[in-house]
Design a protein around this motif. Structure first.
Motif, PDB file in Angstrom:
ATOM      1  N   ALA A 273       0.957  -1.404   0.036  1.00 21.65           N
ATOM      2  CA  ALA A 273      -0.103   0.043  -0.327  1.00 21.65           C
ATOM      3  C   ALA A 273       1.398   1.513   0.002  1.00 21.65           C
ATOM      4  O   ALA A 273       1.124   1.898   0.857  1.00 21.65           O
ATOM      5  N   CYS A 274       1.633   1.227  -1.043  1.00 20.03           N
ATOM      6  CA  CYS A 274       2.705   2.385  -0.496  1.00 20.03           C
ATOM      7  C   CYS A 274       2.211   3.723  -1.614  1.00 20.03           C
ATOM      8  O   CYS A 274       2.338   4.621  -1.909  1.00 20.03           O
ATOM      9  N   SER A 275       1.279   3.969  -2.093  1.00 20.23           N
ATOM     10  CA  SER A 275       0.257   4.931  -2.617  1.00 20.23           C
ATOM     11  C   SER A 275       1.054   6.012  -3.040  1.00 20.23           C
ATOM     12  O   SER A 275       0.948   7.267  -2.350  1.00 20.23           O
ATOM     13  N   GLY A 276       1.568   5.122  -4.436  1.00 18.93           N
ATOM     14  CA  GLY A 276       1.797   6.469  -4.982  1.00 18.93           C
ATOM     15  C   GLY A 276       3.670   6.083  -5.232  1.00 18.93           C
ATOM     16  O   GLY A 276       3.884   7.036  -5.995  1.00 18.93           O
ATOM     17  N   HIS A 277       4.020   5.905  -4.034  1.00 20.77           N
ATOM     18  CA  HIS A 277       5.707   6.243  -3.936  1.00 20.77           C
ATOM     19  C   HIS A 277       6.501   5.164  -3.771  1.00 20.77           C
ATOM     20  O   HIS A 277       7.393   6.010  -2.691  1.00 20.77           O
ATOM     21  N   GLY A 278       6.152   4.524  -3.868  1.00 19.76           N
ATOM     22  CA  GLY A 278       6.701   2.781  -3.000  1.00 19.76           C
ATOM     23  C   GLY A 278       8.224   3.052  -3.906  1.00 19.76           C
ATOM     24  O   GLY A 278       9.038   2.446  -3.073  1.00 19.76           O
ATOM     25  N   LEU A 279       8.847   3.325  -4.853  1.00 20.49           N
ATOM     26  CA  LEU A 279       9.801   3.756  -5.665  1.00 20.49           C
ATOM     27  C   LEU A 279      10.568   4.025  -4.704  1.00 20.49           C
ATOM     28  O   LEU A 279      11.699   3.396  -4.420  1.00 20.49           O
ATOM     29  N   GLN A 280      10.961   5.200  -4.539  1.00 22.73           N
ATOM     30  CA  GLN A 280      11.469   5.667  -3.815  1.00 22.73           C
ATOM     31  C   GLN A 280      12.168   4.944  -1.963  1.00 22.73           C
ATOM     32  O   GLN A 280      12.894   5.273  -1.596  1.00 22.73           O
ATOM     33  N   VAL A 281      10.272   4.870  -2.018  1.00 22.60           N
ATOM     34  CA  VAL A 281      10.954   4.071  -0.220  1.00 22.60           C
ATOM     35  C   VAL A 281      11.325   2.819  -0.295  1.00 22.60           C
ATOM     36  O   VAL A 281      11.631   2.780   0.721  1.00 22.60           O
ATOM     37  N   GLY A 282      10.969   2.508  -0.736  1.00 20.60           N
ATOM     38  CA  GLY A 282      10.757   0.572  -1.209  1.00 20.60           C
ATOM     39  C   GLY A 282      12.290   0.424  -0.574  1.00 20.60           C
ATOM     40  O   GLY A 282      12.495  -0.242   0.396  1.00 20.60           O
ATOM     41  N   PRO A 283      13.617   0.495  -0.971  1.00 22.72           N
ATOM     42  CA  PRO A 283      14.816  -0.133  -0.374  1.00 22.72           C
ATOM     43  C   PRO A 283      14.717   0.188   0.995  1.00 22.72           C
ATOM     44  O   PRO A 283      15.134  -0.637   2.368  1.00 22.72           O
ATOM     45  N   ALA A 284      14.095   1.786   1.724  1.00 19.00           N
ATOM     46  CA  ALA A 284      14.240   1.472   3.089  1.00 19.00           C
ATOM     47  C   ALA A 284      12.877   0.406   3.832  1.00 19.00           C
ATOM     48  O   ALA A 284      13.923  -0.024   4.852  1.00 19.00           O
ATOM     49  N   LEU A 285      12.658   1.106   2.877  1.00 21.96           N
ATOM     50  CA  LEU A 285      11.250  -0.001   3.798  1.00 21.96           C
ATOM     51  C   LEU A 285      12.159  -1.725   4.010  1.00 21.96           C
ATOM     52  O   LEU A 285      11.383  -2.634   4.689  1.00 21.96           O
ATOM     53  N   ALA A 286      12.587  -2.370   2.648  1.00 26.79           N
ATOM     54  CA  ALA A 286      13.005  -3.559   2.278  1.00 26.79           C
ATOM     55  C   ALA A 286      14.347  -3.543   3.244  1.00 26.79           C
ATOM     56  O   ALA A 286      13.849  -4.990   4.820  1.00 26.79           O
ATOM     57  N   THR A 287      14.322  -2.603   4.028  1.00 25.63           N
ATOM     58  CA  THR A 287      16.012  -2.595   4.846  1.00 25.63           C
ATOM     59  C   THR A 287      15.377  -2.924   6.180  1.00 25.63           C
ATOM     60  O   THR A 287      15.766  -3.578   7.434  1.00 25.63           O
ATOM     61  N   ILE A 288      14.097  -2.226   6.850  1.00 26.78           N
ATOM     62  CA  ILE A 288      12.978  -1.737   8.087  1.00 26.78           C
ATOM     63  C   ILE A 288      12.331  -3.217   7.927  1.00 26.78           C
ATOM     64  O   ILE A 288      12.769  -4.422   9.333  1.00 26.78           O
ATOM     65  N   LEU A 289      12.452  -3.763   7.016  1.00 26.26           N
ATOM     66  CA  LEU A 289      11.601  -5.607   7.280  1.00 26.26           C
ATOM     67  C   LEU A 289      12.358  -6.099   7.405  1.00 26.26           C
ATOM     68  O   LEU A 289      12.429  -7.111   8.351  1.00 26.26           O
ATOM     69  N   THR A 290      14.064  -6.720   6.887  1.00 23.87           N
ATOM     70  CA  THR A 290      14.986  -6.814   7.593  1.00 23.87           C
ATOM     71  C   THR A 290      14.851  -7.018   8.600  1.00 23.87           C
ATOM     72  O   THR A 290      15.363  -7.635   8.885  1.00 23.87           O
TER      73      THR A 290
END
Lengths: 451, 395
Positions: free
Chosen positions: B332-349
């Protein structure tokens, strides 16, 4: 009153219009060209005195009959020339002229969008002086122009002989006709070709005329390369025995038969099915050309069948529309002859084979997508990546192949063959580049000019 | 039947899924990623390519800044080009209101670590003389960047694969069960997977997985309108973005002008095939020609959209499940997942490996939908076409 919109004023579109003309429906006919005719019955540009009787010879009767039909429809249909149908959406055809955009609502849409050349890349095919066979004919019929002073016609297409002969008739010089299909393959296709003996006889007479005029005809030879520094200077072909020959020439007309122009049908929502003979996805239709709710297809745009088949399929579609809209029109067309003509064209696809096997051997440095300069090597490399690229649309995403001005209309089929051969799936249905609007480039300046 | 056991199963091979697979492998966890289609082929692969900090929702800005640091080192990290280019973004003000918005953002962003330069009308036109003389000013953020979305997700997938992640494309998950601390995933192929952790990175379709675990979210699909011209000689390095998002454009490496503009449109999440309506396309063509008059001479050669997952507060859902231990969400990145994606993946990790993260993520929790007062729909009118907001949420 019901409004019927027909896209394409070639033989199929005009036949559909003629079949519907006696009804009460409002008929709008849309075409990109300034005058009706399609590719086959294209007329000379205004002011150009071109001897069409001499150019077309035995084809002139059909040409005259076609233009007489149009003259008879003149007051009955609304003709919108020089108009591109760039999208079909929400029950409307979206149109562009040189100066404005418009949309037209339809109750019934008939798409008769025709076909363009199918081309397999060969070294030198992007040199100035190399044209498709279709482009050679457009230049000749509409502008009276020859590609050069000494032209090679090559590839594999029934158009080869007709186009070369038209050059001779108008005083052009034909260096050679090089047909990549072996003569024995043509003989094997004979039983199927006998489905339309008249067309078969015509084809044979074209060859005979060329031979009598001293034009070298080489069967079963492959174009190895088209050579030149800044433009075409010579052409090299390889015979069955592997011997290379060089011909001096200043232009080349090249093609491998036709491909249906299916983009508008796809945008209109018709289902595409793979045709293993033509190795292309074509819109699914019933025997009367129905392709979905209020959508009908006729002519080469949905089945390669040639001009005669286009006329018949256009008439059949016109009658089907009349039946479905409960319009009163006279006349019925027997579909039997149409089936015979399609059988003939399928045999022609054998007699003039698309060199699918050549795709696998394209050299790494050969450009496949000429809009984006994507080479066969780029495509191979993308498919050899460990993940992410497994089919044609992903090849496009990785390499830009098919992302340029033509949107894969020129390179799409060759790229699909190359992709299939790399994946070892040459015998399975090929992949297909998915379509997005607009079907052809649309000027930004037209925005704000909606009428 | 083929059976795979792994520490972590990831459902959804978009940017966040593939990046999570990569970062988890770096931390030594065994990973299997299941993707129904192809990696990066949905919204991760077809967006505008914007890595924009300027104008970012302020509570999310620390997360966005962390992500930008990852993007800045990404090509070196993955060993592939993703056409990352840090040429900055310009927010173009077309009215006094827009000028105010840029001023307020610059003032608020500064203490959070983002430097935004304000430019008056004269300076704006001096730097970018191709803009319409109607501009009122601009703001400039040098750290804003672009990347080619077509390349980024497959690059993460290949890097993850290189580290030993198992990635299965064309593998649709049909059933997920959970018992005794173990998730079992059945697929439409012969593959089954068991894992002690499950990561939901399935984009708009992630709503169904959350619902399966009794934590429904008000997610709905919508798509950006992407339009591209033929390539032309380079003339504009930064992304030009009108403050209200009504039109934005950038010039690609190849030279094409890619342009987009709010509001977002209705897309078909069920068929997964969707197109830009002609009226919307023509509206944006006219807006582009107004912003940069000389571009009227170009032709549009293609349009497309993608199927993105939005929630009404326009904030991604990231973090642990509140119903099921071992389940983590990143969608549900609401249209800006590309920019925040790497950080979100790091946080999930970090959540999976370390049991927590330094980056504040309370505002991103899936539990917020139980407590939160939904935002006034009027506030979303600028963002979406009316028919998008009239859809029934797919909860």
């Amino acid at each position: 009153m019901k409004r019927i919109v027909i896209v394409g004023a070639g033989p199929a579109g005009i036949a559909a219009a003629a079949a519907l003309a006696p009804s009460t429906a409002e008929i709008t006919l849309i075409d990109e060209a300034s005058r009706p005719g399609g590719q086959i019955h294209r007329t000379p540009a205004p002011g150009l005195a071109l001897d069409m009787r001499r150019l077309l010879a035995d084809g002139h009767t059909a040409y005259e009959k076609f233009h007489a039909t149009i003259a008879s429809l003149h007051n009955r249909i609304q003709f919108q020339p020089e108009t591109l149908a760039w999208n079909i959406h929400g029950g409307e055809a979206h149109l562009a002229t040189a100066t404005s955009l418009a949309s037209i609502r339809y109750d019934t849409l008939i798409l008769a969008t025709g076909a363009t050349d199918r081309v397999m890349p060969v070294p030198g095919w992007t040199l100035p002086g190399v044209f498709t066979l279709g482009a050679a004919q457009v230049l000749l019929k509409s502008q009276g122009c020859l590609l050069g002073d000494n032209v090679v016609f090559c590839g594999s297409s029934p158009l080869l002989y007709l186009a070369a002969l038209q050059y001779l008739r108008i005083g052009g010089r034909v260096a050679a006709v090089i047909d990549s299909t072996r003569f024995t393959a043509k003989l094997r296709a004979l039983p199927g070709l006998a489905a339309a003996p008249g067309l078969l006889a015509k084809g044979i007479s074209y060859m005979t005329h060329l031979q009598r005029a001293g034009v070298p005809i080489i069967h079963g030879a492959r174009v190895a390369s088209i050579n030149g520094r800044d433009r075409v200077e010579t052409l090299t072909y390889r015979t069955v025995g592997g011997v290379h020959h060089h011909i001096v020439c200043d232009a080349v007309a090249y093609g491998h038969g036709l491909r249906s122009e299916t983009q508008l049908a796809e945008l209109a929502g018709s289902t595409l099915r793979y045709d293993p003979v033509f190795r292309q996805y074509v819109p699914a239709i019933d025997a009367s050309g129905r392709a979905g709710y209020a959508i009908y297809l006729a002519g080469d745009g949905c089945r390669i069948g040639g001009a005669e088949a286009a006329v018949l399929s256009g008439s059949i579609v016109g009658q089907a529309v009349a039946t479905d809209l409960d319009l009163k029109t006279p006349g019925t067309t027997a579909p039997r002859k149409l089936r015979r003509l399609y059988r003939f064209q399928r045999a022609m696809a054998t007699a003039f084979a698309w060199p699918q096997e050549a795709a696998g051997t394209l050299a790494d440095d050969l450009i496949v997508c000429r809009c984006e300069n994507v080479t066969a090597g780029d495509i191979r490399q993308s498919l050899h990546l460990p993940i992410g690229v497994t089919e044609l649309n992903r090849v496009k995403a990785a390499t830009r192949c098919g992302m340029g001005r033509c949107q894969g209309r020129v390179c799409g089929l060759a790229a699909a063959e190359l992709t299939a051969s790399i994946r070892g799936r040459a015998n399975a249905p090929l992949d297909r580049l998915r379509m997005q609007p607009p079907v052809k480039p649309l000027p930004i300046a037209l925005a704000g000019s909606e009428t | 039947m083929i059976h795979i056991e792994a520490d972590v199963a990831i459902v959804g091979g978009g940017l966040i899924g593939c990046a999570t697979a990569y970062y988890l492998r770096k931390r030594g966890r065994s990973v299997v990623l299941l993707e129904r289609g192809f990696v990066g082929a949905q919204s991760s692969g077809v967006n505008f390519g914007s890595l924009r900090l300027q104008g970012h929702h302020l509570p999310e800005l620390p997360l966005a800044l962390r992500s930008q640091t990852l993007w800045e080192g990404l090509e070196a990290e993955l060993g592939e080009s993703v056409e990352f280019a840090q040429q900055g973004h310009v927010h173009v003000a077309m009215s006094e209101d827009h000028v105010d918005i840029t001023r307020r953002f610059a003032a608020a962003a500064h203490p959070l670590g983002l430097s935004v330069t304000l430019l008056d009308r004269q300076e704006t036109l001096r730097r970018w003389p191709f803009l319409t003389p109607d501009v009122q000013g601009a703001s400039w953020s040098a750290r804003d960047a672009v990347a080619n979305p077509r390349l980024a997700t497959p690059a993460f997938a290949r890097a993850a694969l290189g580290l030993g992640a198992a990635i299965h494309e064309e593998t649709e998950v049909t059933e997920i069960s959970h018992s005794a601390g173990c998730f079992t995933l059945r697929t439409a192929t012969r593959l089954t997977v068991t894992a002690s952790n499950l990561v939901n990175t399935a984009g708009v379709w992630g709503g169904a997985i959350a619902r399966r675990f009794n934590e429904p979210v008000p997610i709905f699909p919508a798509g950006p309108v992407e339009i591209i011209t033929e390539p032309v000689t380079a003339f504009a390095a930064p992304v030009m973005h009108v403050v209200d998002g009504s039109i934005l454009f950038r010039q690609t490496n190849r030279g094409n002008i890619l342009f987009a503009g709010h509001p977002r449109i209705t897309v078909d999440a069920d068929s997964r095939r969707t197109r830009v309506p002609p009226a919307k396309m023509v509206t944006n063509m006219a807006r582009l020609a107004t912003l940069v008059p000389h571009l009227r001479h170009l032709h549009v050669i293609r349009t497309w959209t993608g199927i993105e997952g939005y929630v009404p507060d326009m904030t991604p859902i990231v973090g642990g499940s509140e119903t099921t231990p071992g389940l983590f969400h990143g969608f549900a990145c609401s249209g800006h997942g590309l920019q925040v994606g790497p950080a979100l993946a790091t946080i999930l990790t970090e959540l999976i490996v370390d049991g927590g993260t330094q980056t504040p993520i309370a505002a991103l929790s899936i539990g917020r939908f139980q407590k939160q007062v939904p935002p006034d729909p009027a506030s979303l009118r600028q963002e979406f076409h009316d028919d998008v907001l009239q859809q029934k949420p797919t909860t």
